[in-house]
Motif scaffolding. Structure first.
Motif, short mmCIF file in Angstrom:
data_model
loop_
_atom_site.label_atom_id
_atom_site.label_comp_id
_atom_site.label_asym_id
_atom_site.label_seq_id
_atom_site.Cartn_x
_atom_site.Cartn_y
_atom_site.Cartn_z
N PRO A 131 2.75 -7.13 -5.33
CA PRO A 131 1.77 -6.47 -6.04
C PRO A 131 1.12 -5.58 -5.35
O PRO A 131 0.44 -4.65 -5.76
N GLU A 132 1.25 -5.73 -3.94
CA GLU A 132 0.71 -4.63 -3.28
C GLU A 132 1.44 -3.26 -2.95
O GLU A 132 0.90 -2.45 -2.66
N VAL A 161 8.86 4.75 5.91
CA VAL A 161 9.56 4.00 5.15
C VAL A 161 9.82 4.83 3.72
O VAL A 161 9.31 5.41 3.10
N VAL A 162 11.15 4.77 3.72
CA VAL A 162 11.99 5.42 2.56
C VAL A 162 12.56 4.40 1.84
O VAL A 162 13.35 3.52 2.32
N THR A 163 12.42 4.54 0.34
CA THR A 163 13.07 3.70 -0.63
C THR A 163 13.98 4.59 -1.68
O THR A 163 13.36 5.54 -2.03
N SER A 164 15.21 4.02 -2.00
CA SER A 164 15.73 4.81 -2.87
C SER A 164 16.18 3.81 -4.08
O SER A 164 16.07 2.89 -4.19
N ALA A 165 16.36 4.55 -5.17
CA ALA A 165 16.54 4.06 -6.53
C ALA A 165 18.23 3.41 -6.54
O ALA A 165 18.75 3.16 -5.46
N GLY A 166 18.58 3.21 -7.65
CA GLY A 166 19.90 2.54 -8.00
C GLY A 166 21.02 3.01 -7.47
O GLY A 166 21.26 4.20 -7.51
N GLY A 170 0.93 -1.31 -0.13
CA GLY A 170 -0.03 -0.09 -0.01
C GLY A 170 0.80 1.38 -0.23
O GLY A 170 0.22 2.25 -0.01
N ARG A 171 2.19 1.10 -0.09
CA ARG A 171 3.07 2.38 -0.11
C ARG A 171 3.72 2.47 -1.45
O ARG A 171 3.94 1.46 -2.13
#
Length: 349
Positions: free
Chosen positions: A144-145, A160-165, A126-127
């Motif tokens: 898939p969520e 929640v933090v996500t970074s690219a390559g 959901g994020r």
């Protein structure tokens, strides 16, 4: 407050992504008036742990160290671990520790494909999130969520933090510093690292094929013609006639099959062609603009900045091997001024 930072690694970890986190949070810069961090490298499984480059490390801390952290970072792993045939890319105790960290309000950050660990823990459900563009489709398939955006350098969803390559981990780390401790601290760390404190644009400029592929071949013949005639001006009426449809029906069908409008699809293909010409030829920007269907350099620059977040000149400097000519720029001239490169290119991997 951002004071206590722990980065988790497992067997097969990639050195650069780990190094990014160590560089931002693991160096004492108090002599520059910057805050220090209680920093730890944590083994997500028993060590010694071997990197994807072949050397080993023995982390001093185990997963219990995460309980005192106010930022938990998950570093990246090599492809052989990420696509492990038994599907056990990350150990179960590590996954449970990540869930527990978020449950008690600890911020969690993934660098590059470390996002897969967050996905396995259910933290991406959901994020909005991102990862290296090479792995974005696989991340979306496995989880898939998750709402995966492959075009950005990082996504901040609060805890929640996500970074690219690869080097996008720098952007995400400095973003967190800037948000929690202000611009002065983020700029000070960036200055010591000799990197820009903030980069414009996203990772879309590094993707091989950013334009959607049709899901069926109803318009295959027309789309093929469009690809072969990118340099030619074309109207929706001409394309509709070629498809033996009304303009309205053609436009609706095109969106259904490609996910975008004919004009946007065509512009994307022209941008892609311009990228290839910038990388593989010494043609002038004017000539590339003409061959790619933009007509003139000004129009090419306008669309290139919108689509890739940088200029054609800067893109060429970043992606073309050095031809040994000092100061050669994309216009065939000579300059020591790199300001036109902005902060977007030459930084991300």
């Amino acid at each position: 407050m951002l004071r206590n930072v722990a980065v988790v690694i497992v067997d097969g970890f990639t050195p650069f992504e780990l190094g990014v986190v160590c560089e931002v949070f693991g160096i004492d810069r108090t002599d520059d008036g910057l805050p220090s961090y209680d920093f730890a490298v944590v083994g997500g499984e028993p060590g010694p742990l071997e990197s994807s480059s072949g050397f080993t490390v023995q982390p001093r801390f185990g997963l219990d160290r995460l309980a005192s952290a106010d930022l938990v970072v998950v570093s990246a792993v090599g492809d052989s671990r990420l696509y492990h045939p038994d599907g056990a890319e990350f150990p179960a105790p590590m996954i449970e520790a990540l869930r527990a960290s978020l449950a008690r309000g600890t911020r969690v950050l993934s660098v590059c494909n470390g996002a897969f660990a967050l996905g396995a823990a259910g933290l991406l459900d959901g994020r909005r999130c991102t990862t290296h563009w090479r792995h974005a489709a696989e991340l979306a398939k496995r989880y898939p969520e998750a709402i995966v955006n492959p075009d950005v350098l990082y996504v901040d969803e609060g805890l929640v933090v996500t970074s690219a390559g690869t080097a996008a981990g720098i952007d995400a780390c400095l973003h967190l510093v800037r948000r929690e401790q202000g611009v002065r601290v983020a700029n000070g760390i960036a200055r010591r690292m000799v990197v820009p404190p903030h980069r414009d644009g996203g990772q879309a400029q590094y993707v091989d094929r950013p334009v959607a592929v049709p899901s069926c071949d109803t318009l295959g013949e027309v789309i093929g013609w469009m690809q072969r005639h990118l340099a030619e001006p074309v109207t929706i009426r001409q394309l509709a006639e070629r498809a033996h449809m009304s303009e309205r029906t053609f436009a609706r069908r095109f969106v259904q099959e490609t996910g975008t409008t004919p004009l946007r699809w065509l512009t994307g293909q022209r941008i892609l062609l311009a990228q290839e010409l910038l990388e593989e030829t010494d043609a002038s920007i004017d000539l590339i603009a003409d061959r790619a269907g933009f007509g003139n350099a000004a129009t090419l620059r306008h669309h290139f900045r919108i689509w890739r977040g940088t200029t054609p000149q800067a893109y060429r400097r970043a992606f073309c091997p050095d031809d040994g000519t000092p100061g050669r720029d994309a216009w065939g001239g000579y300059s020591s001024d790199s300001s036109s490169g902005r902060n977007t290119v030459g930084m991300a991997g």
